[in-house]
Design an enzyme around this catalytic site. Structure first.
Site, PDB file in Angstrom:
ATOM      1  N   SER A 170      33.911  -1.833  93.164  1.00 56.11           N
ATOM      2  CA  SER A 170      33.260  -0.581  92.765  1.00 56.11           C
ATOM      3  C   SER A 170      32.473   0.006  93.922  1.00 56.11           C
ATOM      4  CB  SER A 170      32.346  -0.811  91.558  1.00 56.11           C
ATOM      5  OG  SER A 170      31.107  -1.402  91.931  1.00 56.11           O
ATOM      6  N   VAL A 193      34.065  -9.639  91.985  1.00 55.68           N
ATOM      7  CA  VAL A 193      35.088  -8.859  92.682  1.00 55.68           C
ATOM      8  C   VAL A 193      35.120  -7.427  92.156  1.00 55.68           C
ATOM      9  CG1 VAL A 193      37.525  -8.723  93.311  1.00 55.68           C
ATOM     10  CG2 VAL A 193      36.421 -10.954  93.103  1.00 55.68           C
ATOM     11  N   ASP A 194      34.975  -7.259  90.858  1.00 60.63           N
ATOM     12  CA  ASP A 194      34.887  -5.909  90.305  1.00 60.63           C
ATOM     13  C   ASP A 194      33.701  -5.156  90.895  1.00 60.63           C
ATOM     14  OD1 ASP A 194      37.078  -5.683  88.600  1.00 60.63           O
ATOM     15  OD2 ASP A 194      36.057  -6.618  86.914  1.00 60.63           O
ATOM     16  N   VAL A 195      32.573  -5.838  91.009  1.00 58.63           N
ATOM     17  CA  VAL A 195      31.371  -5.190  91.544  1.00 58.63           C
ATOM     18  C   VAL A 195      31.589  -4.779  92.995  1.00 58.63           C
ATOM     19  CG1 VAL A 195      28.928  -5.514  92.079  1.00 58.63           C
ATOM     20  CG2 VAL A 195      29.859  -6.417  89.938  1.00 58.63           C
TER      21      VAL A 195
END
Length: 382
Positions: free
Chosen positions: A170, A165-167
């Site tokens: 981003s 999810v962070d990726v």
């Protein structure tokens, strides 16, 4: 490079923000990373594995940046941070709601000094009802539904093996920043870009989200099976699994013929994708009976030769070896620390030519402080 001359003030930490600014650095932007004195980004301490000056986690998302230590509680350092934001084309931050306002670094304050700024805020759950909630990837995978559709049908919900999810967030942040820069090229006016982990996750659930919205049904875990396509999963061979992806009926007929059962391709239970999904259990049993006669690598080669997308399930070492074999040059040496994964972006006219090592904490303190204190110098050189 595409973003030569663009200055990014990076007030983010952990992963989504730093990975976004690392991507902008790959594209040629000059990125100044502001870190807490003596402490730095949280991920500098997330190990093992450790590197010469930090952790491999930190180094995965912070290449090609300048690191400056600034204490935002200190009036002098706070003034330097404000000057950095005033000079920047892009500001990226992921502080809790209201935290930067206390230091005069919120969007309204920065815009007053720098009307052309593109100011990107990354949060866990947005700036309305979820403003006070801390956002971590694992938490959002849990509450955002991803874990509910990941794992075996009779097992526990499982997170993805990386902070997915962070990726994804981003990448949404980078898209938003680039779009806002393009808009600024037209009218000269900056704007605020907001992304949050939960919305990025929901936007990435594509067919699963659409299926739920169209029927009201809640999708469940299916292991490696696909809810709408068959066979599109791992199947057992003599020595382990092979991934097979039949996206159309022609590919399935080629699969049936190659495994020695061409009749499966015309059997009414399997002749169309809808029929194969309906009779999936019978289909998989018939295929695995024949796949058991050879190992996964052999089946992978044979099926690829007849146009069936297939591959042995490998590990990360296998993945990098495959990318090398295919001429993708997946890694790049940056001189110290962890080798970096090369940017997946390729440009015919403005190629990515600079990959610098992730900075040591405060490595550029002197350079950045002198530049910010010099009223006559408005350009920060890499």
């Amino acid at each position: 490079m595409p973003l030569d001359g663009i200055l990014v003030a990076d007030f983010s930490r952990v992963l989504a923000g730093p990975l976004a600014t690392a991507t902008l650095a790959d594209l040629g932007a000059t990125v100044v990373k502001v870190e807490r004195p003596g402490q730095g980004d949280d991920t500098r301490h997330w190990g093992p594995p450790w590197t010469e000056s930090s952790s491999s986690y930190f180094e995965s998302a912070n290449r090609s940046k300048h690191s400056v230590e600034l204490d935002l509680a200190d009036p002098g350092d706070r003034a330097l941070a404000a000057e950095l934001a005033a000079r920047a084309d892009v500001v990226i931050e992921n502080f809790r709601d209201g935290a930067l306002a206390r230091h005069g670094l919120d969007y309204d304050a920065v815009r007053a000094a720098n009307p052309a700024v593109v100011y990107c805020s990354i949060t866990g759950f947005g700036s309305a009802g979820g403003a006070a909630l801390a956002g971590y990837d694992f938490l959002v995978q849990a509450v955002g539904g991803l874990m509910s559709i990941t794992g075996e049908a009779d097992g526990q919900p499982v997170k993805a093996g990386v902070a997915l999810v962070d990726v994804l967030t981003s990448k949404d942040a980078v898209v938003g920043v680039l779009a806002a820069l393009r808009s600024r090229d037209v009218d000269g006016v900056g704007q605020r870009v907001e992304v949050n982990l939960l919305s990025s996750l929901l936007g990435s659930l594509v067919n699963q989200a659409s299926g739920h919205l169209s029927t009201g049904a809640v999708p469940t875990r299916m292991g490696n099976r696909h809810p709408s396509i068959a066979p599109y999963e791992t199947l057992a061979c003599a020595d382990g699994p092979v991934a097979i992806c039949c996206g159309n009926d022609a590919q399935f007929r080629a699969l049936a013929a190659e495994v020695g059962a061409p009749g499966l391709g015309t059997d009414p239970r399997f002749a169309t994708n809808a029929a194969r999904v309906e009779h999936r259990s019978l289909l998989i049993a018939a295929l695995e009976e024949r796949l058991a006669t050879a190992d996964a690598a052999e089946w992978s080669d044979r099926l690829q030769r007849v146009g069936v997308p297939a591959g042995r399930v490998g590990d990360l070492a296998d993945a990098f070896a495959l990318a090398e074999q295919l001429g993708l040059d997946p890694t790049v040496d940056v001189g110290r620390g962890t080798p970096q994964v090369r940017s997946p972006l390729r440009f015919s006219a403005t190629p990515i030519t600079r990959y610098d090592a992730p900075p040591r904490l405060g490595e550029h303190n002197t350079q950045v402080r002198q530049w910010l204190a010099d009223d006559d110098s408005k350009e920060m050189h890499p």
